[in-house]
Structures are given as structure tokens and as C-alpha cells.
Design an enzyme around this catalytic site. Sequence first.
Site, PDB file in Angstrom:
ATOM      1  N   ALA A  73       6.334   2.446   3.621  1.00  0.00           N
ATOM      2  CA  ALA A  73       5.495   2.731   2.466  1.00  0.00           C
ATOM      3  C   ALA A  73       5.344   4.237   2.231  1.00  0.00           C
ATOM      4  CB  ALA A  73       4.120   2.083   2.657  1.00  0.00           C
ATOM      5  N   HIS A  74       4.650   4.561   1.147  1.00  0.00           N
ATOM      6  CA  HIS A  74       4.520   5.963   0.740  1.00  0.00           C
ATOM      7  C   HIS A  74       3.761   6.799   1.774  1.00  0.00           C
ATOM      8  CE1 HIS A  74       0.724   4.653  -1.782  1.00  0.00           C
ATOM      9  NE2 HIS A  74       0.571   4.454  -0.497  1.00  0.00           N
ATOM     10  N   ASN A  75       4.253   8.026   1.929  1.00  0.00           N
ATOM     11  CA  ASN A  75       3.648   9.038   2.805  1.00  0.00           C
ATOM     12  C   ASN A  75       3.792   8.748   4.297  1.00  0.00           C
ATOM     13  OD1 ASN A  75       2.818  10.217   0.415  1.00  0.00           O
ATOM     14  ND2 ASN A  75       0.726   9.448   0.559  1.00  0.00           N
TER      15      ASN A  75
END
Length: 353
Positions: free
Chosen positions: A256-258
Site C-alpha cells: 500500500a501507499h507510503n
Amino acid sequence: MDVINFFPPHQGVSLRDLAHEIGATLEDDANGDRVIHSISPVARAGEGQICYLLSRKHKADLEHCAASALICEPSVRSVVPDHIPVLIAKSPAGAFARAGALLHPKAMRPLQVTATSGISSAAYVDPSAKLEADVTVEPMAVIGAGAEIGSGSYIGPGAIIGADVRIGRNCSIAGGASVLAALIGNSVIIHNGARIGQDGFGYAPGPAGMLKLVQVGRVILQDHVEIGANTTIDRGAMDDTVVGEGSKIDNQVQIAHNVRIGRHCAIASGVGIAGSTKIGDGVQIGGATGINGHIVIGDGVTIAGMSGVVSSIPPGSRVGGIPARPLPALLRDFADIMARADERRKKKGDGNE
């Protein structure tokens, strides 16, 4: 019927030279001129092939082995029949991996679909894109505006390279993959159907419904990273999603993001990592594991397959289970469950007598 061999045998390398290349010791140099062409499992290895033996439990496979050489460590040398030349290695698996790469180099990257190199007339390359020499672009691939691709790289059929993406040298982007909003290092492999750099999953719930949160970060894949087929790596929301140098990610993994993954990690199929989690160097994560967001996994952690990680894990830990906990505690829990089940069976049996 003709046998189709997608990875034909090598033209041949002497056992002496092979031993030198893979860092193994040839036990008897009198066998040094034997020629090796390919690799094989122990049970069906024949002339011109090399195999490896990891432990004594596979001793039975040696009964039908006619390999021209076998790699093993000193502790299992005694079970190898005298007619098979032996290469001694501290890490047989590592030595065999190097032998396989030397004998079957074509299998080390996604397979090229067409026989020709260069840029296919059936591909679209934006005029503002910059491709160094010796780049192959297969039919139906799309290279967006301002993209840059380094020499020796391969873009498979139907792959999409987004605008302003940077791809280093000697990379392979297999057919059907898409790479958007990403910076890719050198010698990176991205397998078929992988999705790199799409939106992260970010929404703000409210009276009007789910409001989409803008995702303006990037994906950064450092040198020698490998991404499996149909794996997805979302771009960051406002920061970057990063996969560190040398890390290997299996098929059908969701990052997922980050998320930030350290160097030389191994992540098996089916793993899901929620947003903003930080994973240290040398971490190994077993298949179908779920990892919570906004936590820290320390350097050198090992996580057993099908675990549920809900909180941060200190460096060097070995954990498993749902929720994930230290392996000794997990094994004690399993033993207790089995003991209780056995006790219930005995009581049920006593009641039926």
C-alpha cells in the site's frame, strides 16, 4: 513427439571452470574436463547435467541419479555414490543458483516474446521519451511522454510506461505490466501483469460519502529489486512508497501507499502490507501474511506464513500466528490446543464405554 524446451541447454562448460565460477571445490580434478550443459533435479539427472543435494533425507533420489556432477556440503558427502563427481560448497543452494544462472541465462529474466531487438513498429513511443541504445520495446507497448529508459532494458508486449517515469539500465518490464509515477533503478525485474504506481487506497468518510484523498507521491524501486507477476505497489499519498535494493517480492503481493521496505527483503505470495508501515533490512515474510499499517518491522525479522501482524516487531524477532507473536509462544499455544483436544477425545471415549 518432439520435446519443446523453452530453456535449451548451454553449449557446455567444463566442470573445472564451473566449480571456479560458482565458488565450489571440485573434489577430484580428474573429472575436471567433464562438460556440463544444464541443471536437473537429483532423481532424473543424467549425463551433462548438474544437481544439488541439501540433506540426507533426499538420499533415496540418488538411486536413479546419473548426473555428471552434484553439489553438496561436506556433511552429506558420504551419501553420494562414488560414480558421481562432487563439488563441495558451504552453501549448496547458493552454488546451484549461480550454476543455473550461468547455464540458463535466458531464464533469469522475463522471456522476450519476439525474436528481434530494438523498437517494434507496433509499439508507441512518445517523441519526447528518451531511450538509450540497446533498448528493446515489444509490440503494443506504450512509452509515455518524457519517460526515460536506460540501455539494455527490455519492455514487453502491452506494457505501459507512464509519462516521466525513469527506468534504469538492464531492467526487464514484462508483458502487460504497467509502471506509472515511478523511479526504477538498474537491473530491476518486473514480471507480467504487475501494477506499479497506481493510486493508493485513501478515502475520507463523511456525511456525503467516501471522499477520495489525493495521492501525489511516487514509487521508488532501488537497484536489483524483483517484483512478481500481478503484484501491486501503490504510489505514496504525499510521500514515496519505497522498495530497497536487492529485495525480492513474489506474485500477487499488495503493497500500500507510503510503505517503506528495506534492503534484501523476501516477501512471499499473497502478502498484504497496509499503508505507511516501515520494514527493515533483511526481513523475510511468509505467504498470505497480513501486516497492519503504521507499524515498524525491525531489521532481520522473520514472519511465518499466514500470520496476522497487528503491532510493531523488534529487530531479529521470529514470529507467527494470528495475532503474530514470538514463535516459542506460538508453539506452546499449539501444544496446549492439541493437548486439550486430545483430553476432550479421551473424555468423549470414556463416556461412550
